[in-house]
Design a protein around this motif. Structure first.
Motif, short mmCIF file in Angstrom:
data_model
loop_
_atom_site.label_atom_id
_atom_site.label_comp_id
_atom_site.label_asym_id
_atom_site.label_seq_id
_atom_site.Cartn_x
_atom_site.Cartn_y
_atom_site.Cartn_z
N SER A 27 -28.81 -56.69 53.55
CA SER A 27 -27.10 -56.81 53.02
C SER A 27 -27.26 -56.97 51.59
O SER A 27 -25.58 -56.89 51.19
N THR A 28 -28.27 -57.35 50.28
CA THR A 28 -27.51 -57.64 49.84
C THR A 28 -27.13 -56.17 48.37
O THR A 28 -27.30 -54.82 48.90
N THR A 29 -26.55 -56.45 47.44
CA THR A 29 -25.76 -55.21 46.80
C THR A 29 -27.41 -54.72 45.63
O THR A 29 -28.49 -55.36 45.69
N LYS A 30 -27.23 -53.56 45.81
CA LYS A 30 -28.56 -52.46 44.82
C LYS A 30 -28.14 -52.91 43.91
O LYS A 30 -27.52 -51.95 43.36
N ARG A 31 -29.59 -52.74 43.01
CA ARG A 31 -29.94 -53.32 41.46
C ARG A 31 -31.07 -53.53 41.66
O ARG A 31 -32.59 -53.53 41.88
N ARG A 206 -14.53 -58.39 48.05
CA ARG A 206 -14.51 -56.51 48.54
C ARG A 206 -13.80 -56.37 48.29
O ARG A 206 -13.90 -55.08 47.71
N GLU A 207 -12.74 -56.60 48.53
CA GLU A 207 -11.46 -55.71 48.36
C GLU A 207 -11.15 -55.28 46.81
O GLU A 207 -10.97 -53.78 46.52
N GLU A 208 -11.41 -56.20 46.03
CA GLU A 208 -12.01 -55.83 44.68
C GLU A 208 -13.00 -54.95 44.31
O GLU A 208 -12.08 -53.38 43.70
N ARG A 209 -13.62 -54.75 45.00
CA ARG A 209 -14.95 -54.09 44.35
C ARG A 209 -14.39 -52.82 45.10
O ARG A 209 -14.96 -51.95 44.51
N ASP A 210 -13.77 -52.47 46.10
CA ASP A 210 -13.52 -51.48 46.84
C ASP A 210 -12.29 -50.60 46.31
O ASP A 210 -12.03 -49.96 46.13
N LYS A 211 -11.14 -51.68 45.23
CA LYS A 211 -10.03 -50.78 44.17
C LYS A 211 -11.40 -50.22 42.85
O LYS A 211 -10.54 -49.75 42.55
N SER A 212 -11.99 -51.20 42.07
CA SER A 212 -13.01 -51.02 40.89
C SER A 212 -14.10 -51.70 41.32
O SER A 212 -14.49 -52.97 41.68
N ALA A 213 -14.98 -50.70 40.83
CA ALA A 213 -16.63 -50.37 41.42
C ALA A 213 -16.54 -51.66 39.87
O ALA A 213 -17.73 -52.33 39.49
N LYS A 214 -16.22 -51.71 38.70
CA LYS A 214 -16.01 -53.00 37.81
C LYS A 214 -15.62 -54.45 38.24
O LYS A 214 -16.18 -55.00 37.44
N ALA A 215 -15.81 -54.37 39.41
CA ALA A 215 -15.18 -55.88 39.97
C ALA A 215 -16.07 -56.77 39.54
O ALA A 215 -17.46 -55.99 40.82
N PRO A 216 -15.98 -57.90 39.77
CA PRO A 216 -17.28 -58.88 39.46
C PRO A 216 -17.20 -58.95 41.32
O PRO A 216 -17.00 -59.28 42.15
#
Length: 410
Positions: A27-31, A206-216
């Motif tokens: 479930s981690t971020t794909k990098r 997660r809420e910030e990432r939903d708004k912007s892909a650049k959010a940490p």
């Protein structure tokens, strides 16, 4: 005393880390570093092996920063009163090991924990330095799991989430009373506070990432914990109810169960023998049923306090609830099909997709599943109805697995 080599430290501190089960990397971020600007990845196939939900094997360097510890937890091999060989890595040594092991394709990430030295904050800061150095100086994009130190400051715990894919803090035992008895330096309130703070930060990120892909990102693979099974006499009922509370309260990705293993020079408070390994296995199966199959803990346990070691929890439930069966595979909804022994989530989805085009016969179900020998006793299909001559006890005997035959998920 002669100074230890890095290889000797690795031998000691990798062995000392083996008791922590909570190192899955799903479930981690794909990098990845295919853009040529970094090192490592969290994708592909891969000294500790974990498995992602899709079955991929993830190889992790699993070590302690040190097995020196100021805490004296009764159940821990690395407790302060334990007569074990001690070692300590420097931050730079862990970084170099991780990078060198990755370049040799031995690992895809790092699982790092530590005994507590000087103070909780000092130890936590050292763990963070490892992750920060890998991420910022070496642009490491592989998986990092950091264990949180009980009692560390909120600022440090939150900083760990900025560099780690997953963070975890172990509740250790099912009850606060048992924790106070076996690990008096660890405070249940501090552990719960850390978990609660992490949940808020993870949700906000997660809420910030939903708004912007650049959010940490902040601990994108969430948080997990571990409970020791068989050290304190807690029942399976107590363990599963505690797990249900942890999932509901803190949004954990996983609760890991680790069967107690007797340690040298153990306290008289501890049992002399480990619990059956099958007990740990049954707890994982029951945990899976509550998370993905719609079961409640009380349903799985029935009127008892312990899980049946002879058969898996779903089959045990179905034998107690014979009146609910057989289930018509051509008509039943997904939730009902998921309760059929032998049917997993993928098999149920295949059945639902296939029956849109034709009525399924028993042989069709056999092609869509892997456990027809069990399933056939609990379903109706076109041209198939199970015999009525087998009562629950006879069916239990017939379906009881052979010795050593394990089914990880029902």
């Amino acid at each position: 005393m002669a100074q230890l080599t890095v290889l000797e430290k690795l031998e000691i501190l990798s062995d000392a880390a083996k008791y922590d089960a909570s190192c899955a990397s799903s479930s981690t971020t794909k990098r990845d570093s295919r853009d040529g600007k970094g090192l490592g990845s969290t994708t592909g196939s891969g000294i500790c092996h974990s498995y992602a939900p899709d079955g991929r094997c993830i190889s992790l360097l699993k070590i302690l920063l040190t097995n020196f510890c100021s805490f004296d937890c009764v159940f821990c091999i690395n407790r302060s009163s334990s007569n074990v060989r001690r070692a300590r890595f420097s931050v730079e040594e862990v970084v170099a090991l991780t990078l060198n092991f990755y370049r040799r394709n031995y690992i895809e990430g790092l699982f790092l924990s530590s005994g507590i030295i000087r103070s909780a904050d000092y130890t936590m800061a050292e763990l963070i330095r490892v992750a920060e150095t890998l991420r910022r100086q070496h642009r490491f994009r592989g998986y990092i799991h950091l264990k949180l130190i009980p009692g560390a400051s909120r600022d440090l715990i939150e900083r760990a989430g900025l560099f780690a894919d997953r963070v975890s803090i172990n509740v250790e035992l099912p009850s606060e009373a048992a924790l106070a008895r076996f690990a008096p330096e660890k405070q249940a309130g501090e552990i719960k506070s850390a978990m609660g703070g992490l949940k808020l930060k993870i949700d906000a990120a997660r809420e910030e990432r939903d708004k912007s892909a650049k959010a940490p990102a902040f601990s994108p693979a969430g948080q997990s914990t571990q409970m020791i099974v068989g050290a304190d006499g807690a029942s399976d009922s107590a363990i599963l109810k505690r797990s249900a509370w942890l999932y509901g309260s803190f949004g954990l990705k996983r609760v890991y169960y680790s069967a107690f293993s007797p340690i040298p020079d153990a306290s008289s408070q501890l049992p002399l023998q480990p619990p059956p390994l099958m007990r740990e296995h049954r707890l994982y199966q029951a945990d899976w049923l509550t998370r993905f199959y719609g079961f409640e803990t009380e349903e799985i346990l029935g009127h008892g306090e312990m899980l049946d070691l002879d058969i898996d929890p779903k089959l045990a439930w179905a034998l107690r609830e014979r009146g609910r069966f057989p289930v018509d595979v051509n008509r039943a909804d997904r939730e009902t099909l998921l309760r059929v022994p032998g049917l997993g989530t993928r098999s149920v989805d295949r059945i639902l997709a296939s029956r849109r085009f034709r009525r399924l016969r028993l042989e069709d179900v056999g092609r869509l599943t892997r456990s027809l020998a069990t399933i056939r006793h609990f379903i109706l299909a076109e041209g198939w109805r199970p015999g009525s001559g087998l009562d629950a006890q006879n069916l239990r005997t017939r379906l009881m697995p052979r010795p050593r035959q394990l089914t990880l998920f029902p």
